[in-house]
Design a protein around this motif. Structure first.
Motif, PDB file in Angstrom:
ATOM      1  N   UNK A   1     -40.318  -1.831  22.069  1.00 27.25           N
ATOM      2  CA  UNK A   1     -39.022  -1.716  21.322  1.00 27.25           C
ATOM      3  C   UNK A   1     -39.670  -1.549  19.690  1.00 27.25           C
ATOM      4  N   UNK A   2     -38.415  -0.619  19.636  1.00 28.95           N
ATOM      5  CA  UNK A   2     -38.126  -0.300  18.208  1.00 28.95           C
ATOM      6  C   UNK A   2     -38.233  -1.828  16.992  1.00 28.95           C
ATOM      7  N   UNK A   3     -39.365  -2.326  16.093  1.00 30.59           N
ATOM      8  CA  UNK A   3     -39.424  -3.464  15.225  1.00 30.59           C
ATOM      9  C   UNK A   3     -39.377  -4.729  17.197  1.00 30.59           C
ATOM     10  N   UNK A   4     -39.905  -4.335  17.667  1.00 28.10           N
ATOM     11  CA  UNK A   4     -39.938  -6.190  18.599  1.00 28.10           C
ATOM     12  C   UNK A   4     -41.253  -5.898  19.398  1.00 28.10           C
ATOM     13  N   UNK A   5     -42.252  -6.812  19.469  1.00 25.11           N
ATOM     14  CA  UNK A   5     -43.789  -6.213  20.184  1.00 25.11           C
ATOM     15  C   UNK A   5     -42.471  -6.906  21.894  1.00 25.11           C
ATOM     16  N   UNK A   6     -43.321  -6.214  22.776  1.00 25.77           N
ATOM     17  CA  UNK A   6     -42.573  -6.505  23.971  1.00 25.77           C
ATOM     18  C   UNK A   6     -43.365  -7.526  24.797  1.00 25.77           C
ATOM     19  N   UNK A   7     -43.050  -8.584  25.149  1.00 23.10           N
ATOM     20  CA  UNK A   7     -44.196  -9.651  25.831  1.00 23.10           C
ATOM     21  C   UNK A   7     -44.882  -9.472  26.644  1.00 23.10           C
ATOM     22  N   UNK A   8     -46.051  -9.699  27.149  1.00 28.76           N
ATOM     23  CA  UNK A   8     -47.647  -9.042  27.828  1.00 28.76           C
ATOM     24  C   UNK A   8     -46.216  -9.796  29.063  1.00 28.76           C
ATOM     25  N   UNK A   9     -46.117 -10.686  29.833  1.00 31.91           N
ATOM     26  CA  UNK A   9     -45.748 -10.888  30.751  1.00 31.91           C
ATOM     27  C   UNK A   9     -44.342 -10.624  31.336  1.00 31.91           C
ATOM     28  N   UNK A  10     -44.165  -9.069  30.269  1.00 34.96           N
ATOM     29  CA  UNK A  10     -42.972  -8.823  30.983  1.00 34.96           C
ATOM     30  C   UNK A  10     -42.752  -7.295  31.881  1.00 34.96           C
ATOM     31  N   UNK A  11     -42.373  -7.691  33.100  1.00 33.38           N
ATOM     32  CA  UNK A  11     -42.637  -6.114  33.392  1.00 33.38           C
ATOM     33  C   UNK A  11     -41.569  -5.013  33.746  1.00 33.38           C
ATOM     34  N   UNK A  12     -42.134  -3.735  34.002  1.00 33.43           N
ATOM     35  CA  UNK A  12     -41.281  -2.708  34.326  1.00 33.43           C
ATOM     36  C   UNK A  12     -40.364  -2.321  32.993  1.00 33.43           C
ATOM     37  N   UNK A  13     -39.989  -0.760  33.470  1.00 28.94           N
ATOM     38  CA  UNK A  13     -39.280  -0.389  32.351  1.00 28.94           C
ATOM     39  C   UNK A  13     -38.007  -1.383  31.951  1.00 28.94           C
ATOM     40  N   UNK A  14     -37.790  -0.892  30.912  1.00 35.15           N
ATOM     41  CA  UNK A  14     -35.874  -1.436  30.223  1.00 35.15           C
ATOM     42  C   UNK A  14     -35.253  -0.496  30.170  1.00 35.15           C
ATOM     43  N   UNK A  15     -35.048   0.831  30.389  1.00 35.62           N
ATOM     44  CA  UNK A  15     -34.204   1.899  29.972  1.00 35.62           C
ATOM     45  C   UNK A  15     -33.092   1.846  30.488  1.00 35.62           C
ATOM     46  N   UNK A  16     -32.596   0.914  31.841  1.00 36.95           N
ATOM     47  CA  UNK A  16     -32.226   0.807  32.600  1.00 36.95           C
ATOM     48  C   UNK A  16     -31.132  -0.043  32.060  1.00 36.95           C
ATOM     49  N   UNK A  17     -31.601  -1.497  32.118  1.00 33.84           N
ATOM     50  CA  UNK A  17     -30.820  -2.699  31.097  1.00 33.84           C
ATOM     51  C   UNK A  17     -29.967  -2.107  29.857  1.00 33.84           C
ATOM     52  N   UNK A  18     -31.093  -1.618  29.360  1.00 27.87           N
ATOM     53  CA  UNK A  18     -30.282  -1.160  27.591  1.00 27.87           C
ATOM     54  C   UNK A  18     -29.138  -0.591  28.038  1.00 27.87           C
ATOM     55  N   UNK A  19     -29.542   0.952  29.255  1.00 26.96           N
ATOM     56  CA  UNK A  19     -28.334   1.635  29.516  1.00 26.96           C
ATOM     57  C   UNK A  19     -27.043   1.102  30.312  1.00 26.96           C
ATOM     58  N   UNK A  20     -27.079   0.002  30.979  1.00 29.78           N
ATOM     59  CA  UNK A  20     -26.150  -1.018  30.778  1.00 29.78           C
ATOM     60  C   UNK A  20     -25.471  -1.625  30.013  1.00 29.78           C
ATOM     61  N   UNK A  21     -26.202  -2.286  29.124  1.00 31.84           N
ATOM     62  CA  UNK A  21     -25.271  -3.157  27.177  1.00 31.84           C
ATOM     63  C   UNK A  21     -24.849  -1.986  27.763  1.00 31.84           C
ATOM     64  N   UNK A  22     -25.397  -1.253  26.992  1.00 29.65           N
ATOM     65  CA  UNK A  22     -24.244   0.080  25.804  1.00 29.65           C
ATOM     66  C   UNK A  22     -23.385   0.665  26.365  1.00 29.65           C
ATOM     67  N   UNK A  23     -23.643   1.226  27.673  1.00 30.42           N
ATOM     68  CA  UNK A  23     -22.689   1.675  28.281  1.00 30.42           C
ATOM     69  C   UNK A  23     -21.253   0.422  28.356  1.00 30.42           C
ATOM     70  N   UNK A  24     -21.703  -0.683  28.812  1.00 31.07           N
ATOM     71  CA  UNK A  24     -20.302  -1.455  28.905  1.00 31.07           C
ATOM     72  C   UNK A  24     -19.730  -1.952  28.134  1.00 31.07           C
TER      73      UNK A  24
END
Length: 660
Positions: A1-24
Motif C-alpha cells: 500500500x501507499x506509504x507503508x509496507x505490507x507485512x510479510x505474513x499477510x496474505x491475500x489482496x486487500x482491495x475488497x477490504x478497502x472497498x468495504x471500508x470506503x463505501x461504509x
C-alpha cells in the motif's frame, strides 16, 4: 500500500477490504453534509425571513435570535446523543450491517421533516430525528470498518470515516454557495433534500455487503464467520491465514465470555476504567479544538466579522479540510498514532492564538454591536491561519480520535464503550463492542451539543451574551495544549497491532504510554490453555501473567482438577515444522485448525499436528506426519493413547468448551 509496507505474513489482496471500508464511510458523509448544510442555512437571507419570529438583527433585518440559532444547531447533537445510546441494541441484536441500514432510514425520516417544514418547531423536530440516525451511524460505521479491516491498514480504513465527513462538509458548502441567493424555498430545501441521495446509496449498498466475522462469532455461527472472513480477505475458507485469524478472534471472544456478561457499569470498573476514560477524554478534547465552531457557525461568524463573501470562505475551508484528510489516512499506519496527535495539537494551538490575536487587535465594535474592520490585511491573514488550523486538524485529531477509540476496547465491551465515548463528542467520529461504542458516542455527542448550544451565547453581542467574538479562539487554543498533555501521558501507540493484541497491551502492568511503541505481544489467545484462562478468571491477571505462573501452582491446579499437568511451554520439546512442500502436512494443518468452537491449544503444542482440538487424535496426527519431520525430535515424549491433550474427548470438566 501507499506509504507503508505490507507485512510479510499477510496474505491475500486487500482491495475488497478497502472497498468495504470506503463505501461504509458514507455514514460519515451524512454527518459531514448535515454539519455543513446547517451552517449555511441559518445564514441564508430567505430562510431567516421565513423562519423569523420577529427578531431583528444589528443590520435591521428579520432573523432568528441567538437562542433560536443555538437550539436549531445543537438539537442535532441531542439526537445523536440518544442515537449513540441506542447503537448497542442494534449492533448486538440485529447485527452491524442491518443496524446501519435501519439507522439510515431513521435519518431519512428526520430529513423529510426538515424539507417540509415552514416554521421552527417542525424544523427542530426534523433535526432531532436526523441526529438520532447520525448518532447510530457514528457508532456502527467505525465498528463495522474496524471489524472487517486487516490490522495493518485498519487505521487507514477507519480514518476514511473522517475523510467522508470532510467530503460531506465540502459538498454542503458548494451546494449552499449555489443556492443561498435564491428567493424561494429552494434556497434551503435543495441542500437539505440532497441528503436523501447519500442515505439511499448507503442503504442499497449495505444489502450487498457481508456481516462482520466478529458479530457472527458473537452469535455462535462459526461457519458463517469463516465464510465471511474468507470473502473479505479474498482467500479460500480453508486457507491457513483465514483459519489462523478465525482461531485468534474466536479464542479471544471465548476468553472474554469466561469473564461473564458485560454491562454499561462494567465499562467503569477497574479493569476497563482506564480505557473508558481515555476514549471519553479523547473525544471531548477533539470537540474542544474548536473545529465544530468553525463548521457550525463559521459562515455566520465570518459575515459578522466584516468578511464580504462568507459562503465562499466556508467553501475554501471545506476544501482544505478534504485535501488535508486524504494524505492523512495513509499516514496513521506509517508514522503511528501518538506522534501525529502530539504535533497536531501543538500546531493547532499556535494557529488559534494567532487568529485570536489578529482578530482582537485589528477590529472594533459599535454601540449596536456591528464589527468594524480596522485592518483588512490582518483579517485575510487570520483566515489563512484558520485554514492552517483546519489542515492540521484534518490530518491528525480529526480522523485519529476515531481510529484510537475504535481500537481501545475488548470485544466483550466494545459496543457499549464506543457508544459512550462517541456520545461525548460528535464532530466528526469508532471499534469496539456495541456497549463500548455506546459509552464513547454518548459522551462525544453530549460535548458536541454543549459546544453547539453555548457558542452563540459566548460569541454574540447583546444583553446576556459574552460577546467574545474573536477572543473565543483563545479558548480553543488553550484546549489544544490540554490535548498535547493528554496524548503524552495517556495515549498508547497501537500501530500494527491486532485488536486482541491491543487488549493484551492494556493489561500489561506498569506499561507507560510513552513506552508503548516498544511493546510487543507475548501471547496469542489461540495458544492459551483453558486451565490458564480459568486461573486468569480467578485472579484477574492477564493471560501472559497466567502463562508465567509458577509451574508448581499450575501442577497443583491440574491435580485438583484430576488432569495430568500440562507441559511447561518453555521446556517441553516441540515437534519440528514439517516440510512446506508436503501436501499431507498442509491437509493435517487445515484439519487441526478447523476444530470445534470453544477450545484452546496449549503453547507446548504449537505444531499443527499436535493441535489438541483436532478431529484427529494426537497419535493419529503424528502418524500423518512424514518421518523427516520427526527426525530431529528423538526426545519427544510419547503421547500414549489417551486423548487428554489431543483427540476428540472433551468430557472432562477442565477441557470443556465454553459453548458458543
Amino acid at each position: 500500500m501507499i506509504l507503508f509496507k505490507r507485512p510479510p505474513d499477510e496474505k491475500g489482496p486487500v482491495w475488497f477490504s478497502v472497498l468495504i471500508g470506503v463505501f461504509v464511510a458514507f455514514g460519515g458523509l451524512l454527518f459531514g453534509y448535515d454539519t455543513g448544510t446547517i451552517s449555511g442555512v441559518i445564514a441564508m437571507k430567505y430562510w431567516n425571513e421565513r423562519f423569523s419570529t420577529g427578531y431583528i438583527d444589528a443590520d435591521g433585518k428579520p432573523a432568528i435570535s441567538p437562542s433560536q440559532s443555538s437550539l436549531i444547531v445543537s438539537i442535532l447533537s441531542a439526537g445523536t446523543f440518544f442515537g449513540a445510546l441506542a447503537s448497542p441494541l442494534l449492533a448486538d441484536k440485529i447485527g452491524r450491517r442491518w443496524g446501519i441500514i435501519i439507522s439510515s432510514w431513521v435519518f431519512n425520516f428526520g430529513v423529510s421533516m426538515e424539507v417540509i417544514s415552514v416554521a421552527i418547531p417542525l424544523f427542530v423536530a426534523g433535526r432531532f430525528f436526523a441526529g438520532l440516525g447520525v448518532g447510530l451511524l457514528s457508532a456502527l460505521v467505525p465498528l463495522y470498518q474496524s471489524e472487517t479491516a486487516p490490522k495493518w491498514i485498519r487505521g487507514m480504513i477507519v480514518g476514511v470515516y473522517q475523510l467522508a465527513i470532510t467530503i460531506g462538509i465540502l459538498f454542503a458548502a458548494i451546494v449552499n454557495n449555489g443556492t443561498h441567493k435564491r428567493e424561494d424555498t429552494g434556497s434551503y430545501r435543495i441542500p437539505i433534500a440532497l441528503q436523501w441521495l447519500f442515505s439511499l446509496t448507503l442503504i442499497i449498498g449495505m444489502h450487498f455487503l457481508p456481516e462482520t466475522p466478529r458479530y457472527c462469532i458473537k452469535r455462535g455461527d462459526m461457519t458463517r464467520a469463516t465464510r465471511v472472513l474468507a470473502r473479505i480477505r479474498c482467500l479460500p475458507p480453508n486457507d491457513p491465514a483465514i483459519l489462523a485469524e478465525m482461531e485468534e478472534i474466536r479464542a479471544n471472544y471465548q476468553y472474554e465470555l469466561s469473564l461473564g456478561n458485560s454491562s454499561y457499569l462494567d465499562c467503569f470498573r477497574m479493569g476497563m476504567l482506564k480505557r473508558m476514560l481515555t476514549g471519553m477524554v479523547l473525544q471531548i478534547l477533539q470537540q474542544l479544538t474548536g473545529v465544530n465552531f468553525i463548521f457550525y457557525y463559521g459562515t455566520q461568524f465570518f459575515e459578522n466579522s466584516g468578511i464580504s463573501n462568507s459562503f465562499l470562505i466556508s467553501m475554501i475551508l471545506a476544501t482544505v479540510n478534504v485535501l488535508s484528510t486524504v494524505p492523512a489516512v495513509f499516514m496513521f499506519d506509517k508514522f503511528g498514532r501518538r506522534p501525529l496527535l502530539l504535533w497536531g495539537g501543538v500546531a493547532m494551538h499556535i494557529c488559534h492564538f494567532i487568529v485570536a490575536t489578529l482578530g482582537t487587535s485589528t477590529t472594533s465594535q459599535t454601540a449596536s454591536g456591528v464589527i468594524i474592520v480596522l485592518n483588512v490585511a490582518a483579517q485575510k491573514a487570520s483566515i489563512t491561519f484558520v485554514c492552517l488550523f483546519i489542515a492540521f486538524f484534518a490530518a491528525t485529531w480529526g480522523p485519529l480520535a476515531w481510529v484510537v477509540t475504535a481500537e481501545l476496547y475488548p470485544l466483550k465491551h466494545r459496543s457499549q464503550m464506543l457508544s459512550i465515548s462517541t456520545a461525548t463528542n460528535k464532530h466528526v467520529p469508532s471499534f469496539s463492542t456495541p456497549d463500548s461504542v455506546c459509552c464513547h458516542d454518548i459522551l462525544e455527542w453530549l460535548v458536541n451539543w454543549a459546544i453547539a448550544y453555548s457558542t452563540p451565547y459566548l460569541v454574540n453581542y447583546g444583553p446576556g451574551y459574552a460577546n467574545l467574538q474573536s477572543k473565543i479562539f483563545f479558548v480553543w487554543g488553550t484546549a489544544c495544549m490540554l490535548c498535547v498533555g493528554f496524548v503524552y501521558f495517556c495515549i498508547y501507540e497501537t500501530k500494527g497491532l491486532s485488536l486482541e493484541e491491543i487488549d493484551e497491551m492494556y493489561q500489561t502492568p506498569g506499561l507507560r504510554a510513552k513506552d508503548s511503541s516498544k511493546w510487543r505481544p507475548s501471547v496469542h489467545f489461540r495458544e492459551t490453555p483453558l486451565t490458564e484462562i480459568t486461573y486468569h478468571k480467578a485472579t484477574g491477571g492477564s493471560p501472559a501473567q497466567a502463562q508465567a505462573a509458577p509451574v508448581a501452582e499450575t501442577a497443583e491446579r491440574a491435580e485438583r482438577e484430576a488432569v495430568p499437568t500440562l507441559p511447561n511451554p518453555t521446556t517441553a520439546p516441540i515437534i519440528g515444522p514439517p516440510p512446506p512442500e508436503s501436501d499431507d502436512v498442509l491437509k493435517t494443518l487445515q484439519e487441526a485448525v478447523l476444530r470445534p468452537a470453544g477450545t484452546f491449544t496449549h503453547p507446548a503444542t504449537q505444531n499443527p499436528a499436535w493441535n489438541s482440538h483436532s478431529p484427529l487424535s494426537a497419535q493419529t496426527a503424528l502418524s500423518n506426519l512424514p518421518p523427516s519431520s520427526l527426525a530431529s525430535n528423538k526426545s519427544a515424549p510419547s503421547l500414549g493413547t489417551t486423548p487428554n491433550e489431543g483427540g476428540t474427548s472433551s468430557s472432562h470438566p477442565a477441557r470443556r468448551s465454553f459453548g458458543r
